[in-house]
Scaffold this motif. Structure first.
Motif, PDB file in Angstrom:
ATOM      1  N   ARG A  49       0.813  -1.228   0.000  1.00  0.00           N
ATOM      2  CA  ARG A  49       0.000   0.000   0.000  1.00  0.00           C
ATOM      3  C   ARG A  49       0.840   1.267   0.000  1.00  0.00           C
ATOM      4  NH1 ARG A  49      -1.378   1.492   5.728  1.00  0.00           N
ATOM      5  NH2 ARG A  49      -3.377   2.320   5.018  1.00  0.00           N
ATOM      6  N   HIS A  95      -7.199   1.886 -10.264  1.00  0.00           N
ATOM      7  CA  HIS A  95      -6.816   0.763  -9.401  1.00  0.00           C
ATOM      8  C   HIS A  95      -6.971   1.161  -7.939  1.00  0.00           C
ATOM      9  CE1 HIS A  95      -3.004   2.761  -8.448  1.00  0.00           C
ATOM     10  NE2 HIS A  95      -2.790   2.949  -9.738  1.00  0.00           N
ATOM     11  N   MET A  96      -7.075   0.164  -7.076  1.00  0.00           N
ATOM     12  CA  MET A  96      -7.164   0.444  -5.632  1.00  0.00           C
ATOM     13  C   MET A  96      -6.666  -0.746  -4.818  1.00  0.00           C
ATOM     14  SD  MET A  96     -11.249   0.078  -4.685  1.00  0.00           S
ATOM     15  CE  MET A  96     -12.149  -1.423  -5.111  1.00  0.00           C
ATOM     16  N   MET A  97      -6.140  -0.452  -3.632  1.00  0.00           N
ATOM     17  CA  MET A  97      -5.844  -1.490  -2.652  1.00  0.00           C
ATOM     18  C   MET A  97      -7.169  -2.070  -2.152  1.00  0.00           C
ATOM     19  SD  MET A  97      -2.601  -1.891  -2.269  1.00  0.00           S
ATOM     20  CE  MET A  97      -2.830  -3.088  -0.946  1.00  0.00           C
ATOM     21  N   MET A  98      -7.140  -3.376  -1.800  1.00  0.00           N
ATOM     22  CA  MET A  98      -8.334  -4.022  -1.266  1.00  0.00           C
ATOM     23  C   MET A  98      -8.104  -4.676   0.089  1.00  0.00           C
ATOM     24  SD  MET A  98     -10.012  -5.904  -4.572  1.00  0.00           S
ATOM     25  CE  MET A  98     -11.217  -6.725  -3.524  1.00  0.00           C
ATOM     26  N   GLU A  99      -6.887  -5.158   0.318  1.00  0.00           N
ATOM     27  CA  GLU A  99      -6.617  -5.889   1.555  1.00  0.00           C
ATOM     28  C   GLU A  99      -5.105  -5.910   1.786  1.00  0.00           C
ATOM     29  OE1 GLU A  99      -7.039  -6.781   4.571  1.00  0.00           O
ATOM     30  OE2 GLU A  99      -8.964  -7.755   4.105  1.00  0.00           O
ATOM     31  N   PHE A 100      -4.701  -5.937   3.066  1.00  0.00           N
ATOM     32  CA  PHE A 100      -3.277  -5.997   3.397  1.00  0.00           C
ATOM     33  C   PHE A 100      -2.711  -7.414   3.230  1.00  0.00           C
ATOM     34  CE2 PHE A 100      -4.753  -2.336   5.932  1.00  0.00           C
ATOM     35  CZ  PHE A 100      -3.860  -1.381   5.494  1.00  0.00           C
ATOM     36  N   ALA A 115      -7.261  -4.190  -6.805  1.00  0.00           N
ATOM     37  CA  ALA A 115      -8.189  -4.286  -7.938  1.00  0.00           C
ATOM     38  C   ALA A 115      -7.794  -3.296  -9.015  1.00  0.00           C
ATOM     39  CB  ALA A 115      -9.611  -3.986  -7.477  1.00  0.00           C
ATOM     40  N   ILE A 158      -9.213  -8.612 -10.011  1.00  0.00           N
ATOM     41  CA  ILE A 158      -8.801  -8.583  -8.604  1.00  0.00           C
ATOM     42  C   ILE A 158      -7.534  -9.424  -8.478  1.00  0.00           C
ATOM     43  CG2 ILE A 158      -9.446  -9.186  -6.233  1.00  0.00           C
ATOM     44  CD1 ILE A 158     -12.346  -8.578  -6.989  1.00  0.00           C
TER      45      ILE A 158
END
Lengths: 185, 185
Positions: free
Chosen positions: A15, A42-47, A53, A141
């Motif tokens: 991240r 795009h984006m972060m979804m989980e650590f 995504a 994803i």
């Protein structure tokens, strides 16, 4: 353009290089064909797992390569590469070999087949984690399975697209660490 | 903090304010309760309809409000609000009324029940377009149904979270418009 020597980087810290929203270069390989595309949606979804995504328009030559390979590398360029980034986004891998045409260096990935881009200070190897929204939204994803980051620059001048051919460059760094609850740092 | 007078803004141009990846403030209302949360995990998905995805952790007090209301407002703050943004992210609406506590101004939305935040230069009213990935990933897919943007500042100093309590501030604007194919501008 400078070539970066990158080190292994912890997956749960990905991240730090993606959450600010930089334009990235996506490298992919399928059946001997390699390509590069620019991407800003795009984006972060989980650590953990490191989920991420992205939207990859099916108008891109890379779309089918990436969909079939089910893997890619997300590379983060800096402002010294801005002209190359724009040229990559305004040409198609159907016509040219973008690594050759733009003088970029293929570096071997550890896990996936697609190459890292040597001129980018950070590269993230990704495997498709969930393809269930590709048909409806062109949404991929990804799980980042290996991260490579150069120890410098500490404050990379990443480029952030705002439409109309204009970019914002990442500027000043401001810390408010002392105001954060420790558990959300 | 300054109060902005915002104008209607074309929905297909929402990307100009979200694609660079700023931290946003999400306001929501359900059954008379209003809250605000900070959010940095989001991406554009489509121009028309103006689709936008975001991850809202179910650890947030706002999660249930937003999930039940099926609507929210995405507000874009600038660096003059950074301390307020951090305080919003480090407190919970279960304990306090964040509008009151942080001296923020509720402005009425045109379509949704949640208020716009008067101190943010841009606000986007959203309705849930697809909730099918909420249970698995906390992923909300929104349609922006109304956009409000102040004509100034032209180059808002948005704030971009990089983890560890540190932010990058949007810096220099660089145009490469002349290098773009007209059809992708």
């Amino acid at each position: 353009m400078k070539l970066y020597r990158k080190n292994d980087f912890p997956l749960h810290r990905v991240r730090e290089h993606l959450e600010t929203g930089p334009v990235v270069l996506v490298s992919s390989t399928f059946m001997g064909e390699t390509n590069i595309m620019t991407m800003a949606w795009h984006m972060m979804m989980e650590f953990t797992p490191a989920l991420f995504a992205s939207i990859i328009s099916n108008q891109n030559h890379s779309f089918e390569l990436i969909r079939k390979a089910r893997e890619c590398v997300i590379n983060v360029p800096t402002v010294d590469m801005i002209d190359t980034v724009v040229r990559i986004g305004n040409s198609t891998g159907g016509d040219i070999d973008k690594f050759e045409k733009f003088g970029l260096t293929k570096a071997p990935a550890a896990i996936v087949k697609a190459p890292l881009i040597g001129e980018c200070y950070a590269s993230f190897e990704c495997r498709l984690a969930d393809g269930s929204k590709i048909d409806k939204y062109n949404m991929f994803i990804w799980e980042v399975v290996k991260a490579h980051v150069s120890p410098s620059p500490k404050r990379p001048k990443t480029i952030h697209y705002k439409g109309n051919g204009e970019f914002r460059i990442a500027g000043e760094t401001i810390s408010r660490r002392r105001m954060f609850r420790p558990e959300i740092l």
